[in-house]
Design a protein around this motif. Structure first.
Motif, mmCIF file in Angstrom:
data_model
loop_
_atom_site.group_PDB
_atom_site.id
_atom_site.type_symbol
_atom_site.label_atom_id
_atom_site.label_comp_id
_atom_site.label_asym_id
_atom_site.label_seq_id
_atom_site.Cartn_x
_atom_site.Cartn_y
_atom_site.Cartn_z
ATOM 1 N N LEU A 28 22.050 -29.693 -5.114
ATOM 2 C CA LEU A 28 21.800 -28.513 -4.538
ATOM 3 C C LEU A 28 21.720 -27.499 -5.963
ATOM 4 N N THR A 31 19.471 -28.468 -8.832
ATOM 5 C CA THR A 31 17.828 -28.340 -8.392
ATOM 6 C C THR A 31 17.526 -26.973 -8.499
ATOM 7 N N VAL A 32 18.320 -26.016 -7.886
ATOM 8 C CA VAL A 32 18.320 -24.550 -7.931
ATOM 9 C C VAL A 32 17.958 -24.266 -9.263
ATOM 10 N N THR A 35 14.969 -25.420 -11.324
ATOM 11 C CA THR A 35 13.793 -24.945 -10.938
ATOM 12 C C THR A 35 13.748 -23.310 -11.455
ATOM 13 N N VAL A 42 12.999 -20.163 -5.910
ATOM 14 C CA VAL A 42 13.497 -21.095 -5.064
ATOM 15 C C VAL A 42 13.539 -20.032 -3.704
ATOM 16 N N ARG A 43 12.684 -20.379 -2.706
ATOM 17 C CA ARG A 43 12.715 -19.547 -1.451
ATOM 18 C C ARG A 43 13.139 -20.422 -0.329
ATOM 19 N N ILE A 44 14.377 -19.778 0.199
ATOM 20 C CA ILE A 44 15.074 -20.330 1.254
ATOM 21 C C ILE A 44 14.769 -19.666 2.366
ATOM 22 N N THR A 45 13.994 -19.927 3.462
ATOM 23 C CA THR A 45 13.654 -18.932 4.619
ATOM 24 C C THR A 45 14.663 -18.671 5.298
ATOM 25 N N PHE A 47 17.430 -17.029 4.367
ATOM 26 C CA PHE A 47 18.727 -16.957 3.438
ATOM 27 C C PHE A 47 18.340 -15.951 2.189
ATOM 28 N N THR A 49 16.077 -15.710 -1.757
ATOM 29 C CA THR A 49 15.162 -16.067 -2.866
ATOM 30 C C THR A 49 16.000 -15.908 -4.247
#
Length: 109
Positions: A28, A31-32, A35, A42-45, A47, A49
């Protein structure tokens, strides 16, 4: 909470071994990071960005030599919390003033 505690919490909640949970957390974070380094958010709905942001160059003073130095423009990682996370923090924590300034305490409900 540090990374080891995070891994232990995930392992306990999901029922994974600590080794597998650590692999998940590492992937995780990698990857973040990758990116963001590619210039993408990286947008985590629910939580927030994680995103790269440009920072302007500036003039600073070296405190040891008192000389002016130029700090170049650069990209920095940034986090913008989502609405749900903000609301959760507001509901669960309370700010109190004390002689030393501000501090956080768990809200009693």
């Amino acid at each position: 909470m540090n990374k080891i505690e995070l891994v232990e919490e995930i392992a306990a909640q999901v029922g994974l071994s600590k080794k597998k949970a650590k692999e998940v957390v590492d992937v995780l974070f990698e990857t973040v990071s990758k990116t963001i380094c590619d210039g993408e958010p990286v947008r985590i709905t629910g939580f927030g960005t994680f995103e790269p942001r440009p920072r302007k160059g500036s003039m600073r003073i070296n405190p040891q030599t008192k000389q002016r130095i130029t700090v170049a423009s650069k990209a920095v990682p940034a986090f913008r919390p989502g609405r749900e996370l903000k609301e959760m923090v507001r509901k669960k924590l309370k700010v109190v003033e004390s002689g030393d300034g501000l501090s956080l305490v768990k809200a009693v409900r």
